[in-house]
Design a protein around this motif. Structure first.
Motif, PDB file in Angstrom:
ATOM      1  N   GLU A  90       1.412  -2.910   2.648  1.00 25.78           N
ATOM      2  CA  GLU A  90       0.650  -2.350   3.761  1.00 25.78           C
ATOM      3  C   GLU A  90       0.930  -3.078   5.014  1.00 25.78           C
ATOM      4  O   GLU A  90       1.719  -2.658   6.171  1.00 25.78           O
ATOM      5  N   GLY A  91       1.585  -4.108   4.733  1.00 23.71           N
ATOM      6  CA  GLY A  91       1.251  -5.648   5.876  1.00 23.71           C
ATOM      7  C   GLY A  91       1.949  -6.691   5.717  1.00 23.71           C
ATOM      8  O   GLY A  91       1.258  -7.352   5.105  1.00 23.71           O
ATOM      9  N   GLN A 113      -1.039   3.162   0.295  1.00 22.99           N
ATOM     10  CA  GLN A 113      -0.387   3.782   1.424  1.00 22.99           C
ATOM     11  C   GLN A 113       0.862   4.359   0.665  1.00 22.99           C
ATOM     12  O   GLN A 113       1.531   3.362   1.880  1.00 22.99           O
ATOM     13  N   THR A 116       2.644   4.197   4.304  1.00 22.95           N
ATOM     14  CA  THR A 116       2.869   2.961   5.429  1.00 22.95           C
ATOM     15  C   THR A 116       3.869   2.443   5.012  1.00 22.95           C
ATOM     16  O   THR A 116       4.778   1.052   5.130  1.00 22.95           O
ATOM     17  N   ALA A 119       7.497   2.341   5.223  1.00 24.46           N
ATOM     18  CA  ALA A 119       8.045   2.283   7.248  1.00 24.46           C
ATOM     19  C   ALA A 119       8.172   0.588   7.043  1.00 24.46           C
ATOM     20  O   ALA A 119       8.920  -0.037   7.654  1.00 24.46           O
ATOM     21  N   GLU A 120       6.742   0.231   6.775  1.00 24.59           N
ATOM     22  CA  GLU A 120       6.992  -1.423   6.232  1.00 24.59           C
ATOM     23  C   GLU A 120       8.609  -2.175   5.507  1.00 24.59           C
ATOM     24  O   GLU A 120       9.018  -3.528   5.854  1.00 24.59           O
ATOM     25  N   ARG A 123      11.353  -2.400   7.937  1.00 25.87           N
ATOM     26  CA  ARG A 123      11.500  -2.982   9.106  1.00 25.87           C
ATOM     27  C   ARG A 123      11.684  -4.104   8.224  1.00 25.87           C
ATOM     28  O   ARG A 123      12.250  -5.231   8.966  1.00 25.87           O
ATOM     29  N   ALA A 175      11.139   7.728   4.956  1.00 24.40           N
ATOM     30  CA  ALA A 175      11.018   6.561   5.689  1.00 24.40           C
ATOM     31  C   ALA A 175      11.900   5.673   6.601  1.00 24.40           C
ATOM     32  O   ALA A 175      12.113   4.900   6.662  1.00 24.40           O
TER      33      ALA A 175
END
Ligand SMILES: C[S@@+](CC[C@H](N)C(=O)[O-])C[C@H]1O[C@@H](n2cnc3c(N)ncnc32)[C@H](O)[C@@H]1O
Length: 197
Positions: A90-91, A113, A116, A119-120, A123, A175
């Motif tokens: 998630e991070g 999640q 999320t 999406a990470e 990124r 995503a």
């Protein structure tokens, strides 16, 4: 957190993922990876021995300490440099566009999640990079789909949060990834087992 999730579940995960029938999937997915590769939820490291050139480096992300220990041992069987990121996806502790390939195998069903995390992944992946995946998810067959919905609440409890019914393709597309299907006439697969009559 507790004895079941900290001790038993990592062992069960390792045993389940050692199923020999999964090996061809791992070989195909890892075989397409190249450059700087991030593996999400590396687990006990079953994919690591399949890493070959043109993989340059593997970043192995895994939040469960017991699985990191197992994966560290597995990493000795690969000739690649492997660095471990003891973190949740998630991070992801990496810079934007920092990796060429992301690999995820049998994770999106259980990551809480998942949106999320996707999406990470988007990124940290290079714009021309590739997300490679093999995931369990929602069946196209309506009857199987209903059974998956019915089984999932109980299945989640015993399997550490695994959902049988997540719509993996639409999650990935949602995503910001473009799904690349193989040519349908060549990529329809039958998988199962059979015994002589
Ligand atoms: C079924 S196992 C699959 C392990 C490995 N990918 C494999 O194919 O053998 C699911 C994995 O997802 C990991 N996981 C669960 N939640 C996660 C999260 N938030 N971020 C990253 N990994 C997570 C678990 O620790 C576990 O290693």
């Amino acid at each position: 957190m507790g004895f079941y999730s900290d001790i038993i579940l990592p062992r069960l995960c390792d045993l389940a993922m050692r199923n020999k029938q999964l090996v061809p999937f791992c070989e195909r997915v890892i075989g397409a990876a190249e450059g700087r590769v991030l593996e999400i939820g590396v687990g006990s490291g079953i994919n690591l021995p399949f890493c070959r050139t043109p993989v340059r480096e593997v970043l192995a992300l895994e939040p469960a300490p017991r699985l990191v220990t197992l994966a560290r041992s597995a990493s000795h069987a690969t000739g690649m440099p492997v660095s471990f990121l003891e973190a949740s996806a998630e991070g992801i502790p990496l810079d934007k566009h920092g990796v060429d390939t992301i690999v995820t195998t049998w994770n999106l069903c259980s990551i809480p999640q998942a949106a999320t995390v996707l999406a990470e992944m988007r990124r940290v992946l290079q714009p021309c990079g590739m997300l490679l995946f093999v995931e369990r998810g929602l069946a196209a067959d309506e009857a199987v789909h209903r059974l998956q919905d019915w089984l999932t609440p109980a299945w989640r409890r015993i399997s550490g949060g695994c959902h049988l019914n997540r719509p993996i393709r639409s999650m990935i597309e949602g995503a910001g990834f473009r799904y690349i299907p193989g040519p349908k006439p060549m990529t329809f697969m039958y998988e199962g087992s059979a015994r002589p009559n």
